[in-house]
Design an enzyme around this catalytic site. Sequence first.
Site, PDB file in Angstrom:
ATOM      1  N   ARG A   1     -19.642  12.943  28.169  1.00 37.78           N
ATOM      2  CA  ARG A   1     -18.816  13.647  27.594  1.00 37.78           C
ATOM      3  C   ARG A   1     -17.002  13.168  28.121  1.00 37.78           C
ATOM      4  NH1 ARG A   1     -19.572  16.187  32.720  1.00 37.78           N
ATOM      5  NH2 ARG A   1     -20.879  15.313  33.125  1.00 37.78           N
TER       6      ARG A   1
ATOM      7  N   TYR B   1     -13.616  13.533  27.041  1.00 31.82           N
ATOM      8  CA  TYR B   1     -12.426  13.991  27.651  1.00 31.82           C
ATOM      9  C   TYR B   1     -11.568  13.010  26.886  1.00 31.82           C
ATOM     10  CZ  TYR B   1     -15.942  15.924  30.831  1.00 31.82           C
ATOM     11  OH  TYR B   1     -17.331  16.416  31.729  1.00 31.82           O
TER      12      TYR B   1
ATOM     13  N   TYR C   1      -9.845  25.773  32.795  1.00 31.35           N
ATOM     14  CA  TYR C   1      -9.941  26.723  34.060  1.00 31.35           C
ATOM     15  C   TYR C   1      -9.368  26.000  35.155  1.00 31.35           C
ATOM     16  CZ  TYR C   1     -14.546  25.182  34.883  1.00 31.35           C
ATOM     17  OH  TYR C   1     -15.596  24.700  35.261  1.00 31.35           O
TER      18      TYR C   1
END
Lengths: 255, 98
Positions: A54, A58, A80
Amino acid sequence: MTLGSHLTPLARSHIEQADVVFAALSNGVVEMWLERMHPDVRSLQPYYKPGKSRMKTYREWVQVMMTEVRAGKRVCGVFYGHPGIFAWSPHKVIEVARAEGFEAHMEPGISAEDCLYADLGIDPGRFGCQHFEASQLLFYERRIDPAGYLVLWQVALTGDWSLGRLETGPAYRQVLVELLNRDYPLDHELIIYRGATLPIEKPCVRRIALRDLPHVPLTAEETVVLPPATPLKPNSVIRDRLNALDKLYGTSTLA
Amino acid sequence: MPDTIELLEAIGKDASLRHASADELAAALGEAQASEALITAAATGDKEQLAVELGHRQCDPPQVSQGPGHEEEPDQEDGDDTPQRSPAPDRDPSSTKR
Ligand SMILES: C[S@@+](CC[C@H](N)C(=O)[O-])C[C@H]1O[C@@H](n2cnc3c(N)ncnc32)[C@H](O)[C@@H]1O
């Protein structure tokens, strides 16, 4: 966090006035809602791949956003919750953009953390409150204070050093339980919390014993809260010092 | 039939609807001639039909995760494993280029 409820007027205005909008949302319906606000919404979702770190994803997010910034576009990244809470790319892209001489700033949003305080009736100021990414608690030597609240994020991914897995299993959460058991009894009640994303949902609150954490179903969207296990312990040494100061200066005026 | 996303936004914005009971919400949506899928989701919590109506747009679990528990260790890549700094305008940009 909740569609229709938690987008600030200012954040909405940024979205509407941007040339291009990048979106990292936790819910496809919310992404559809965002698309009503701007004709060029680009989802950051496709950059995730099973098995791919990840961290790499990113970094790619930062790069794709910066590519548009460098092309002279007004860019808005929509993440979010609060874009600066347990989210790496928003901080990084602002840092990179500013270092290159562009104007960039973050607008606060309503985080899972804010919803959690409201839905669970917790005031972080009452006993203090520590927040940890669950894996970080395992990877590094940290000091937990069981007299305050402990909030653990991303527990479904506990212990994933590769950063490439969608979830880790009960054996990994068992390690977390054993670590927590240094400060909390195994029958200590913890809360598994999921705030509402759609306004037709209610928050989901489950209370279980610490020992059961490895064995319950857990989604990536859930946050784990450990209420205090010990009372606040008076610090008599400091109190004595403060008393001495009170005697010296009196209590009615500021020194 | 009114648009489902617009109805969701309207519920999210309305103090009496946002915290209405499932039955009240389903009744209000029935009156507004919402789709069966939305009414069912509001009444029972079953969002299967709603997912079909909205074209199964899903965000996979990793999308939820936007922060790592660790960055690189000092001997890996750029060793940026110190606590996060505030965005610093004066930071050496070469350390962020990859
Ligand atoms: C990378 S963080 C992003 C948090 C986001 N920036 C925010 O401000 O809410 C992901 C973690 O947030 C928490 N989270 C995300 N959605 C949530 C929800 N609906 N309810 C409770 N916790 C949630 C979970 O702990 C999840 O693993």
